[in-house]
Design a protein around this motif. Structure first.
Motif, PDB file in Angstrom:
ATOM      1  N   GLN A  73       0.834  -1.204   0.000  1.00  0.00           N
ATOM      2  CA  GLN A  73       0.000   0.000   0.000  1.00  0.00           C
ATOM      3  C   GLN A  73       0.873   1.261   0.000  1.00  0.00           C
ATOM      4  O   GLN A  73       0.486   2.301  -0.511  1.00  0.00           O
ATOM      5  CB  GLN A  73      -0.931  -0.003   1.215  1.00  0.00           C
ATOM      6  N   TYR A  77       1.492   3.243  -3.319  1.00  0.00           N
ATOM      7  CA  TYR A  77       0.511   4.271  -3.689  1.00  0.00           C
ATOM      8  C   TYR A  77       0.758   5.556  -2.903  1.00  0.00           C
ATOM      9  O   TYR A  77       0.715   6.645  -3.458  1.00  0.00           O
ATOM     10  CB  TYR A  77      -0.916   3.773  -3.458  1.00  0.00           C
ATOM     11  N   TYR A  78       1.014   5.403  -1.606  1.00  0.00           N
ATOM     12  CA  TYR A  78       1.322   6.577  -0.783  1.00  0.00           C
ATOM     13  C   TYR A  78       2.569   7.282  -1.311  1.00  0.00           C
ATOM     14  O   TYR A  78       2.624   8.504  -1.386  1.00  0.00           O
ATOM     15  CB  TYR A  78       1.564   6.198   0.679  1.00  0.00           C
ATOM     16  N   PHE A  84      -0.249   5.496 -12.426  1.00  0.00           N
ATOM     17  CA  PHE A  84      -1.423   5.027 -11.696  1.00  0.00           C
ATOM     18  C   PHE A  84      -2.233   4.039 -12.531  1.00  0.00           C
ATOM     19  O   PHE A  84      -2.741   3.050 -12.021  1.00  0.00           O
ATOM     20  CB  PHE A  84      -2.308   6.196 -11.257  1.00  0.00           C
ATOM     21  N   THR A 112      -3.227   0.163 -11.601  1.00  0.00           N
ATOM     22  CA  THR A 112      -4.615  -0.114 -11.259  1.00  0.00           C
ATOM     23  C   THR A 112      -5.512  -0.534 -12.417  1.00  0.00           C
ATOM     24  O   THR A 112      -6.529  -1.175 -12.186  1.00  0.00           O
ATOM     25  CB  THR A 112      -5.269   1.126 -10.622  1.00  0.00           C
TER      26      THR A 112
END
Length: 144
Positions: free
Chosen positions: A32, A35-36, A99, A103
């Motif tokens: 995760q 993404y941060y 991104f 995704t």
């Protein structure tokens, strides 16, 4: 040619800093954290570039080394909001394929990756050599 050189210098600097931010976030938060890290590095670059171009020097490190500066469309010093909107377009066009790759469907990153180079084609078709981001931010890149 100077803009390309400045972009390469700024890109190398930005990628180095971004890699450090993404790595630190991934180590701290796991998958995760990627993404941060991408979000944090995009925000960091946006703030740095916007501030640098609106500052007294009117340029990022790469632009300074290539003897370029950013001015508003009337020839004066660009405001922070003008440079921030310019950089927001540049960051969005650069980050969108990343991104999408993480995704979305596999075809989407290729389509989005084409947007950034296409935005530079605007510079070939106007008198002041403004890219799409320059036009939207109402700024012009000029030699020092």
């Amino acid at each position: 040619m100077r803009r390309l050189c400045a972009a390469a210098i700024d890109g190398a600097l930005g990628m180095t800093i971004s890699a450090g931010i993404v790595f630190a976030c991934a180590v701290t938060y796991g998958v995760q954290g990627l993404y941060y890290g991408i979000g944090a590095s995009a925000l960091t670059w946006w703030l740095y570039s916007s501030w640098a171009e609106a500052s007294q020097g009117q340029a990022t490190l790469g632009a300074r080394l290539c003897l370029l500066r950013v001015i508003d469309s009337n020839g004066g010093r660009a405001s922070f909001w003008q440079t921030a909107s310019r950089q927001a377009v540049r960051v969005a066009l650069g980050a969108a394929p990343v991104f999408a790759l993480l995704t979305g469907p596999r075809e989407l990153p290729l389509a989005l990756a084409a947007l950034l180079p296409l935005s530079f084609l605007f510079a070939l078709h106007n008198e002041r050599r403004q890219t799409l981001a320059d036009l939207l931010g109402r700024v012009v890149v000029v030699p020092c």
